[in-house]
Design a protein around this motif. Structure first.
Motif, mmCIF file in Angstrom:
data_model
loop_
_atom_site.group_PDB
_atom_site.id
_atom_site.type_symbol
_atom_site.label_atom_id
_atom_site.label_comp_id
_atom_site.label_asym_id
_atom_site.label_seq_id
_atom_site.Cartn_x
_atom_site.Cartn_y
_atom_site.Cartn_z
ATOM 1 N N GLN A 122 17.691 51.587 -54.111
ATOM 2 C CA GLN A 122 18.311 50.222 -54.425
ATOM 3 C C GLN A 122 19.486 50.110 -53.497
ATOM 4 O O GLN A 122 19.991 48.864 -52.851
ATOM 5 C CB GLN A 122 18.705 50.192 -55.593
ATOM 6 C CG GLN A 122 17.666 50.217 -56.642
ATOM 7 C CD GLN A 122 17.927 49.609 -57.976
ATOM 8 O OE1 GLN A 122 19.059 48.867 -58.177
ATOM 9 N NE2 GLN A 122 17.081 49.672 -58.829
ATOM 10 N N ARG A 123 20.332 51.036 -53.071
ATOM 11 C CA ARG A 123 21.392 50.927 -51.950
ATOM 12 C C ARG A 123 20.702 50.339 -50.655
ATOM 13 O O ARG A 123 21.529 49.473 -50.263
ATOM 14 C CB ARG A 123 22.080 52.314 -51.943
ATOM 15 C CG ARG A 123 23.202 52.252 -50.720
ATOM 16 C CD ARG A 123 23.743 53.616 -50.653
ATOM 17 N NE ARG A 123 24.942 53.555 -49.578
ATOM 18 C CZ ARG A 123 25.439 54.797 -49.217
ATOM 19 N NH1 ARG A 123 25.445 55.765 -49.778
ATOM 20 N NH2 ARG A 123 26.442 54.535 -48.275
ATOM 21 N N ASP A 124 19.770 50.759 -50.104
ATOM 22 C CA ASP A 124 19.144 50.166 -48.846
ATOM 23 C C ASP A 124 18.939 48.704 -49.067
ATOM 24 O O ASP A 124 19.016 48.233 -48.108
ATOM 25 C CB ASP A 124 17.797 51.177 -48.400
ATOM 26 C CG ASP A 124 18.192 52.657 -48.341
ATOM 27 O OD1 ASP A 124 19.074 53.011 -47.840
ATOM 28 O OD2 ASP A 124 17.219 53.457 -48.606
ATOM 29 N N VAL A 125 18.511 48.327 -50.194
ATOM 30 C CA VAL A 125 17.883 47.006 -50.354
ATOM 31 C C VAL A 125 19.262 46.239 -50.241
ATOM 32 O O VAL A 125 19.100 45.197 -49.970
ATOM 33 C CB VAL A 125 17.261 46.904 -51.741
ATOM 34 C CG1 VAL A 125 16.982 45.477 -51.897
ATOM 35 C CG2 VAL A 125 15.819 47.641 -51.609
ATOM 36 N N ARG A 126 20.097 46.587 -51.071
ATOM 37 C CA ARG A 126 21.639 45.898 -51.015
ATOM 38 C C ARG A 126 22.029 45.919 -49.621
ATOM 39 O O ARG A 126 22.534 44.651 -49.283
ATOM 40 C CB ARG A 126 22.472 46.662 -51.964
ATOM 41 C CG ARG A 126 21.992 46.593 -53.625
ATOM 42 C CD ARG A 126 23.216 47.302 -54.356
ATOM 43 N NE ARG A 126 22.638 47.202 -55.753
ATOM 44 C CZ ARG A 126 23.033 46.611 -56.569
ATOM 45 N NH1 ARG A 126 23.595 45.229 -56.194
ATOM 46 N NH2 ARG A 126 22.577 46.580 -58.052
ATOM 47 N N ASP A 127 22.016 46.879 -48.932
ATOM 48 C CA ASP A 127 22.767 46.713 -47.905
ATOM 49 C C ASP A 127 21.882 45.898 -46.826
ATOM 50 O O ASP A 127 22.267 45.370 -45.936
ATOM 51 C CB ASP A 127 22.595 48.375 -46.941
ATOM 52 C CG ASP A 127 23.601 49.251 -47.695
ATOM 53 O OD1 ASP A 127 24.403 48.737 -48.325
ATOM 54 O OD2 ASP A 127 23.361 50.344 -47.743
ATOM 55 N N LEU A 128 20.681 46.020 -46.968
ATOM 56 C CA LEU A 128 19.631 44.956 -45.979
ATOM 57 C C LEU A 128 20.024 43.531 -46.348
ATOM 58 O O LEU A 128 19.823 42.720 -45.336
ATOM 59 C CB LEU A 128 18.213 45.455 -45.903
ATOM 60 C CG LEU A 128 18.032 47.006 -45.349
ATOM 61 C CD1 LEU A 128 16.560 47.172 -45.850
ATOM 62 C CD2 LEU A 128 17.971 46.774 -43.880
ATOM 63 N N THR A 129 19.789 43.324 -47.530
ATOM 64 C CA THR A 129 20.232 42.094 -48.044
ATOM 65 C C THR A 129 21.443 41.317 -47.297
ATOM 66 O O THR A 129 21.626 40.468 -46.916
ATOM 67 C CB THR A 129 20.027 41.765 -49.128
ATOM 68 O OG1 THR A 129 20.832 42.570 -50.210
ATOM 69 C CG2 THR A 129 18.474 41.991 -50.023
ATOM 70 N N ARG A 130 22.704 42.207 -47.494
ATOM 71 C CA ARG A 130 23.864 41.834 -47.047
ATOM 72 C C ARG A 130 23.765 41.474 -45.511
ATOM 73 O O ARG A 130 24.363 40.468 -44.961
ATOM 74 C CB ARG A 130 24.844 42.577 -47.325
ATOM 75 C CG ARG A 130 25.260 42.802 -48.759
ATOM 76 C CD ARG A 130 26.715 43.409 -48.869
ATOM 77 N NE ARG A 130 26.549 44.934 -48.694
ATOM 78 C CZ ARG A 130 26.469 45.826 -49.719
ATOM 79 N NH1 ARG A 130 26.227 45.368 -50.975
ATOM 80 N NH2 ARG A 130 26.001 47.128 -49.546
ATOM 81 N N LEU A 131 23.053 42.418 -44.805
ATOM 82 C CA LEU A 131 22.809 42.124 -43.468
ATOM 83 C C LEU A 131 22.092 41.064 -43.018
ATOM 84 O O LEU A 131 22.537 40.328 -41.898
ATOM 85 C CB LEU A 131 22.256 43.485 -43.057
ATOM 86 C CG LEU A 131 21.833 43.620 -41.301
ATOM 87 C CD1 LEU A 131 23.262 43.629 -40.669
ATOM 88 C CD2 LEU A 131 21.096 44.748 -41.076
ATOM 89 N N TYR A 132 21.084 40.834 -43.733
ATOM 90 C CA TYR A 132 20.205 39.570 -43.488
ATOM 91 C C TYR A 132 20.488 38.233 -43.795
ATOM 92 O O TYR A 132 20.297 37.263 -43.502
ATOM 93 C CB TYR A 132 18.868 39.905 -44.164
ATOM 94 C CG TYR A 132 18.217 40.941 -43.547
ATOM 95 C CD1 TYR A 132 18.479 41.699 -42.482
ATOM 96 C CD2 TYR A 132 17.306 41.732 -44.160
ATOM 97 C CE1 TYR A 132 17.867 42.769 -41.663
ATOM 98 C CE2 TYR A 132 16.583 42.960 -43.746
ATOM 99 C CZ TYR A 132 16.837 43.097 -42.645
ATOM 100 O OH TYR A 132 16.164 44.458 -41.982
ATOM 101 N N GLY A 133 21.997 37.939 -44.556
ATOM 102 C CA GLY A 133 22.401 36.662 -44.843
ATOM 103 C C GLY A 133 22.018 36.268 -46.060
ATOM 104 O O GLY A 133 21.427 36.967 -47.015
#
Length: 361
Positions: A122-133
């Motif tokens: 879940q941490r990876d998913v959160r980080d990626l969504t923040r990165l993608y906008g």
């Protein structure tokens, strides 16, 4: 000799030949952990080598948004999550390398998440969504739910720790069993045996004993239990799996040369299975001559939901691979359709099988 020797993987051209691939995401062969399909019946065992004529395509996925379907398994959740993450990354105009640099991780980690092969955190998913906008962040809860579902253990994992590895023949069965249990239909061509979902226990044992001579009786018992458990997808109440197998006529001839009791039980089992509306079995007779499908066995796993890409599973003695992407999958669909047109229909197939059965009277 493996493709790792050359430091690069081959690419299949549109005319079916091989050429060295570049660094693009299409045309790569990657190690996979599938099974011996012909002799063992797809979905139980797996070699570590690569199939030199196939690639595990990382082609673009034209996926649409949608809620996670009720009852789907962890593999489907991972594949859908990966497709969404890839869509958001591409919409943000980022490459795999850029996403990996931003998260300070390897490119392979991002790639495995996008292809559904990595275990989503879940941490990876959160980080990626923040990165993608903003668009990605708006779907965060849905993506996190996919990540939770994708982290669950599948029913097949209680069997796989029991199985001892054998180089080039035997390894983890997780990926194929996962895809099989969540597919809506499977189309198979084989030249050596009936598919694992169509095998009676004693027939399965004789095949496994021949392919895995160094395995103990208890290990073979586990494999047979595993195979019988897999067959439940044909009878599940909610959308039973649709199975269509085309076998070369040689499969029947080899069967009648086996132990008579085993052969009779298998033929009766197959004939009984053919009564199901969701199972189709055809025999490709010797009289049609050579057809392209005879170049090797394969299984085409199809998924009803448009979010899930269909997958082709192919193997040889040297190894196996999964093929995804429109061009590769459509190629195998065409091969299957042309073979289907030349194979015997239901009446002809049933007659041939009953004639084989009558030899034991």
């Amino acid at each position: 000799m493996s493709w790792a020797t050359f430091g690069r993987c081959p690419e299949v051209t549109r005319d079916g030949h091989l050429r060295p691939s570049d660094s693009s995401t299409q045309g790569r062969i990657r190690p996979s952990f599938p099974t011996i399909s012909g002799a063992v019946g797809i979905g139980v065992l797996s070699p570590r080598r690569l199939v030199p004529q196939l690639y595990d395509a990382l082609s673009s996925c034209n996926c649409t948004r949608g809620e996670v379907a009720v009852g789907q398994g962890p593999t489907t959740s991972r594949r859908r999550l990966g497709a969404e993450l890839r869509r958001f990354r591409e919409a943000a105009g980022m490459t795999l390398e850029q996403a990996a640099d931003a998260l300070e991780c390897s490119v392979s980690k991002i790639s495995r998440l996008e292809t559904g092969k990595g275990l989503p955190k879940q941490r990876d998913v959160r980080d990626l969504t923040r990165l993608y906008g903003k668009d990605a962040e708006a779907g965060l809860e849905r993506l996190l739910r996919m990540a939770r579902d994708g982290s669950r253990a599948g029913w097949w994992q209680e069997y796989t720790p029991l199985l001892t590895a054998e180089p080039f023949v035997f390894d983890g069965a997780d990926r194929y069993a996962a895809l099989e249990s969540e597919a809506s239909s499977i189309k198979v061509f084989d030249m050596s045996a009936f598919h694992g979902l169509l095998q009676a226990p004693r027939y399965a044992r004789q095949i496994l004993e021949a392919v895995l001579p160094h395995h103990s009786g208890s290990e073979l018992d586990s494999l047979i239990d595993f195979r019988m458990k897999r067959q439940e997808v044909l009878e599940r109440e909610d959308s039973p799996l649709r199975l269509h197998q085309i076998i070369d006529e040689s499969v029947v001839h080899r069967l009648v040369e086996m132990d008579p009791e085993v052969a009779v039980a298998q033929l009766e089992h197959v004939l009984g299975t053919m009564e199901s509306d969701t199972v189709t079995i055809q025999v490709l007779p010797f009289s049609v001559g050579f057809v392209r499908a005879l170049q090797g066995p394969f299984a085409l796993l199809e998924f009803d939901d448009s979010v899930d890409q269909d997958v082709v599973f192919v193997e040889t003695h040297a190894g196996a691979s999964y093929l995804e992407g429109d061009f590769g999958v459509e190629t195998f669909k065409g091969v299957f359709e042309r073979t289907q047109a030349k194979a015997l229909g239901r009446t002809g197939t049933e007659k041939l099988l009953r004639n084989a059965l009558s030899t034991f009277d």
